[in-house]
Design an enzyme around this catalytic site. Structure first.
Site, PDB file in Angstrom:
ATOM      1  CB  CYS A 136      -0.935  -0.005   1.206  1.00 34.41           C
ATOM      2  SG  CYS A 136      -1.927   1.495   1.348  1.00 34.41           S
ATOM      3  CB  CYS A 139      -0.572   2.410   3.996  1.00 33.83           C
ATOM      4  SG  CYS A 139      -2.179   1.810   3.489  1.00 33.83           S
ATOM      5  CG  ASP A 140       3.218   1.331   4.473  1.00 32.98           C
ATOM      6  OD1 ASP A 140       2.786   1.765   5.553  1.00 32.98           O
ATOM      7  OD2 ASP A 140       2.999   0.164   4.071  1.00 32.98           O
TER       8      ASP A 140
END
Length: 311
Positions: A136, A139-140
């Protein structure tokens, strides 16, 4: 003994398909419960920007999830957390949805559990999850500002996330086992015109290596020449496919050999009163728009099914 709550319809999963089904069914005055083991919205929460949803030139995935949730609950549908462990058929018109937070009884069930990212299955992948290995970018990606990162894959998701990462990372290398991308032409063109994005063709990952604390490099092989190489990367983002989240339903006999659920045009499975929608279905295009379409059809079909039972 805990009382089992009873509903006309239980929807397993609260992504775009599940929430749309809840809107249609509850608006038709069915009692509806949506259950999900995570936050409503599903993979939309991991999508930075949505450009192909009608009505919006561009909208952030989490923002679209919030709007859909507000719509899905406005007619009385309930939302609850829980992990579904199975479905039992009590009789021809009652189903028991087993969860780790208590069981629910329903006349109809819609399975909207989606899919998850396929893993490479190479040494180091599991050990470095959360330490440089990610599925992701939204997300990261912020953890890799100014770093060199790799994206594994060649489809829409890989290229979209590569473009997103190019706004943060020093460089993005898209590693693909074939010699051309499978992504939509517009995405391919954007990636090829981005100076931060490079491509490695006919290349596969053999191992993800690090210092036990974080990812440091990838061990690679050219599948045409068999030449081996090692390249330094701080982050590895893997997008090589999806697998359906249907483990809890395998004993029902409604999945194909790969775990996807075939349905008819009304989203009905082999079992009367059990429907399947969205990414968990056996189909070719898995998008927010197709999940929403599935959800509308299934919500109406569930209403018609329950109405016939009540006649």
């Amino acid at each position: 003994m805990t009382e089992i709550k009873q509903y006309d319809l239980v929807i397993i999963g609260a992504g775009p398909g599940g929430m749309t089904a809840a809107t249609y069914a509850s608006r038709a005055e069915l009692s509806v419960a949506m259950i999900d083991q995570g936050i409503y919205g599903g993979q939309m929460n991991n999508t930075a920007e949505v450009e192909n949803y009608p009505g919006f030139d561009s909208i952030m995935g989490p923002d679209l999830a919030e709007k859909m949730y507000a719509s899905s609950t406005q007619f009385g549908a309930e939302y609850t957390f829980g992990r579904v462990t199975g479905i039992e058929l009590l009789d021809h018109n009652r189903k028991l949805v087993r969860t780790d937070m208590g069981d629910l009884e329903a006349k109809a069930v819609i399975i909207a559990t989606g899919s998850e990212h396929t893993h490479l299955g190479v040494p180091g992948e599991e050990a470095y999850q959360g330490k440089g290995v990610s599925y992701c970018a939204v997300c990261d990606g912020a953890f890799f500002k100014g770093e060199d990162v790799a994206v594994i894959g060649g489809g829409d998701s890989a290229v979209e996330e590569g473009l997103y990462l190019a706004n943060l990372a020093r460089s993005v290398t898209i590693i693909h086992r074939h010699d051309q991308l499978k992504a939509q032409p517009i995405l391919q063109e954007r990636a090829k015109q981005n100076d931060k994005i490079k491509f490695l063709w006919h290349t596969e990952v053999q191992a993800i290596e690090g210092d036990e604390q974080e990812v440091k490099s990838l061990s690679l092989i050219n599948n045409q020449t068999q030449a081996l190489s090692t390249m330094p990367f701080a982050g590895v983002f893997i997008y090589i496919g999806l697998k359906p989240n249907t483990q809890a339903f395998l004993d029902l006999g409604i999945t194909d050999q790969h775990g996807w659920i075939p349905t008819d045009e009304q989203m009905a499975t082999k079992i009367p009163g059990i429907f399947a929608i969205g990414d968990v279905r056996q189909k070719t295009l898995r998008q927010i728009t197709t999940a929403v379409g599935d959800g509308g059809i299934a919500g109406q079909a569930a209403y018609e099914y329950v109405s016939q039972l009540n006649d």
